[in-house]
Write a protein that holds these residues in place. Sequence first.
Motif: not given
Length: 686
Positions: A201-217, A224-232
Amino acid sequence: MTDGSGEHVRRVRLPADRRTPAAARALVRSVLAEADLEELLNEALLLTTELSTNAVEHAQTELDIEVAADGTGLSVTVSDFAVGPVDELVVGVRNDADEITEIAERGRGLLLVDHFASRWGTTYLPTGKGVWFRLDRHAAVPPARRTAAAEGRSPRTGAGPHGDPPEGGAPSAAAMSELMQISPDPYAEDPLPEFATGLVTRLAEMVGATGGVIRLDRGDGQGTQVLARYGRQPRDDNDVIRVPLAVHRPYAGELELDAAPSAYARPLAVLAAERLSLHLENDRLRRADVRRSAWLTFLAEASELLAQSLDVELTLALIPQLVVPRLGQWCAVHTTDEWGRLRLAASSHADESVLPQLHKVLQETGPESIQARLREASRSAAQIPLGAPMEGFAVPLIARGQRLGTLAVGRHQRHRHDPDEVSVLEDVARRAALAIENARIHAERRRVAQTLQQSLLPPVLPVVEGIGFAAEYVPTGDDAEVGGDFYDVVPLPDGRWLVVIGDVSGKGVQAAAVTGLVRDVIRVLVGDGKPLPEVLGRLNETLVERGGGRYCTLAMAAVGPAGGDRLDVSLHLAGHDRPVLLRGGGGAAFVGTGGTALGLLDSIATPTADIQLGPEDALIFFTDGVTERRRGRELFGTERLRDAAAPLAGYSADVVAARLRAATIGFSVEAPRDDIAILVLRNDAL
């Protein structure tokens, strides 16, 4: 320290460990306070952290930190002692896009230095390398930067007072610090999802991203599971920034950011991914430690279970139950027969309905069959992979250099075996092989002991008209040990019968050897017509001459008709317990006179007792395994034996012997500590 020119200078040498960045920040903070330059605090601390951390991680030597402040700004130099080529690089106030790209490729730390420092550079000397930066206070920067500072924006990026970048701008030092200071909650049960969400979330706000996701297996079969999500959800096109997480197997994952391309978006995404990867590595190591601890507990429990069984078939049946389903979808144990062929000894499957199919596959032959792979594993004494339709691998069963067979394990449907699981399975195979070999050795010892014990006892008792003979024998609880108790019924030359019961001291092969000697000497001497007192005297001489500390107690009774329906019994006791006389009409009493045990003294005394047995009267002989049967501290004892025999008046010899055996065994739940022998002589005259 302040020199004559009003400049504040501090120099310290710090060790190369994790405490160094904090010590360097404290040094910079104190110098800024002395020089009244707190306005440079955020940028100075951020860049000092980057340079000192970089030096600790890569140079791994002691560090020299020099901090100098004057009225116009601050200079910090971090020097290590890692020898490198002589070179010098000085970067001016501004860098174009090409230089930024080049710096980004060389490291995210230098990108931050270039972004915030007024000037910076590196110097390579024979004694090591130094990296320095200069921060000028706002009054000393160019007019364009002074205007930005006056408006409350970052002098280099134009960011607002809270560190949020405008459209297309670069982040501020405060935003960078906030990003670097995000850390997991140490008290949370699973802090990673919340930490990863805050980071993306903080990274996306810093660079003006509309969405972000972190996937981890995590490699645990969950995929593979979604560990974190931001925006679309990030778009599947070239504008999406994808950064793989720097984690070790079995972990794998990536960070995706839907951000417009810029000189800072990817480096910051990589920086955030590295911070997350560090904590993921800690999570992986923590989980690995927990798993290893669980595996050690499992191996200890498996060893204990395997060690408790000394039965070969039970041990073989137990092995697949230990493996399935914890370590595999299915398991099959094959043993090697005397011709070297593999034989299926035990198997198990997580789905019992699949067992017939598993057995069918295991029986198939051919060069590519599982049977062929199992033979190869047994022959080569190495781990061999198994192909379809029952994927897995085979481990040889080897104990004390002997190839006992194979342990085949099928992989789980959702994931393959990781190295830790393979190591555990190999350890299980070693322990299982040792348990099988121990059970086989014990079975062989038990077979030898039983064979030897049977050779010391008559296979059947003679059938004599008018006389009933019955015997019960219970070996010690260790059925692999030969006892010293024996009994025999021998015909005498004068038509009578000799009843013998004895107990040789000790157990084992040596006791069995003495038992066999005693039995054979008695048979030879009575066969020659020797009187019973002479037989006992000769036997005592033989044992004394033999030595070895073994002695023997004996009860001998010569029985024959006395006329009518009565029997005459000539009883001789050599240190043995007196028998119980059970009258057919009721009543039980001990008879006979004790004598001297054989093998202890040169001369012995064996008084003779003459007894007449009426119809249905019986003599009950026994060894000390009966009277010394224990229940805690309490003994079965002679009185309890007599009381148990009294109600059996009138019963046949077989029934009397069987009932007394049951009473003795039922007295305690423990296995017998000594052999139990009961011999009954009864007058069966009609």
